[in-house]
Design an enzyme around this catalytic site. Structure first.
Site, PDB file in Angstrom:
ATOM      1  CB  ALA A  64     -46.571 116.056  93.931  1.00  0.00           C
ATOM      2  N   GLY A 109     -51.739 113.325  96.686  1.00  0.00           N
ATOM      3  CA  GLY A 109     -50.894 113.752  97.796  1.00  0.00           C
ATOM      4  C   GLY A 109     -51.605 114.686  98.751  1.00  0.00           C
ATOM      5  CD  GLU A 112     -49.832 110.016  99.522  1.00  0.00           C
ATOM      6  OE1 GLU A 112     -49.202 109.013  99.922  1.00  0.00           O
ATOM      7  OE2 GLU A 112     -49.528 110.653  98.496  1.00  0.00           O
ATOM      8  CD  GLU A 133     -51.937 109.230  94.575  1.00  0.00           C
ATOM      9  OE1 GLU A 133     -51.535 109.971  95.482  1.00  0.00           O
ATOM     10  OE2 GLU A 133     -53.044 108.648  94.617  1.00  0.00           O
TER      11      GLU A 133
END
Length: 201
Positions: A64, A109, A112, A133
């Site tokens: 992100a 992310g 992910e 993270e």
């Protein structure tokens, strides 16, 4: 009409390229465009495989866009985090085969996103992979906690998420996180993108 990704279809393959330099981080706008592209590929009878990759050679995706989140209020952050989770579920559940082409760093992310694909292929020594993270005081919020555990098992997944350790693609392949790692021998003079498209065909 895309500005944060590019979307092309040729020879049965839909390519989604993440385009937000320098690290191809995703924003709300990018996730909306990925949503649209996945739906377009799903409904296109000529598309059999979706390839998702990052623009350039340094990053697949670094997750992100932190700068975007810095000034956002908690309610907006909540809805923003919910939307990529829904988008990745749509990518994961599409009937078309999805290949994540890891052309560079694939962290947070970004991993992910790659975990929502059916297969992950990587360019040897092109970057690191992992879920760091915890070092920011947050957890993987885009389905990584579930998808990583399904792929690697509970204990190994907790270890990787609790330490935030990044690893080379070769180690990721040994763990089963990456399916293929291609060096010069496998590329055989081709660009990584061309090799991925050949593989997809």
């Amino acid at each position: 009409s895309y500005s944060r990704i590019s979307y092309t279809v040729e020879s049965g393959i839909a390519e989604i390229e993440l385009r937000d330099p320098p690290a191809n981080t995703y924003s709300y706008e990018m996730m909306r465009e990925i949503d649209e592209a996945v739906l377009a590929a799903r409904m296109d009878r000529d598309v059999h495989v979706i390839v998702i990759r990052g623009a350039g050679e340094k990053f697949f995706c670094a997750g992100a866009n932190i700068a975007m989140l810095t000034g956002a209020d908690p309610e907006w952050k909540y809805y923003f985090c919910l939307h990529p989770t829904e988008t990745m579920t749509g990518l994961e559940q599409t009937p078309k085969l999805v290949i994540a082409a890891l052309n560079g760093h694939c962290v947070g992310g970004g991993l992910e996103v790659a975990l929502a694909a059916d297969l992950r292929v990587a360019r040897k020594d092109a970057g690191r992979i992992g879920l760091p993270e915890v070092k920011l005081g947050v957890l993987p919020g885009t389905g990584g906690t579930q998808r990583l555990a399904r792929l690697l098992g509970k204990a190994k997944s907790i270890e990787l998420m609790a330490t935030g350790r990044l690893m080379a693609f070769d180690e990721a392949r040994a763990l089963g996180l990456v399916n293929q790692v291609w060096g010069e021998e496998q590329l055989n003079g081709r660009s990584f993108r061309d090799a991925v498209l050949d593989y997809a065909r």
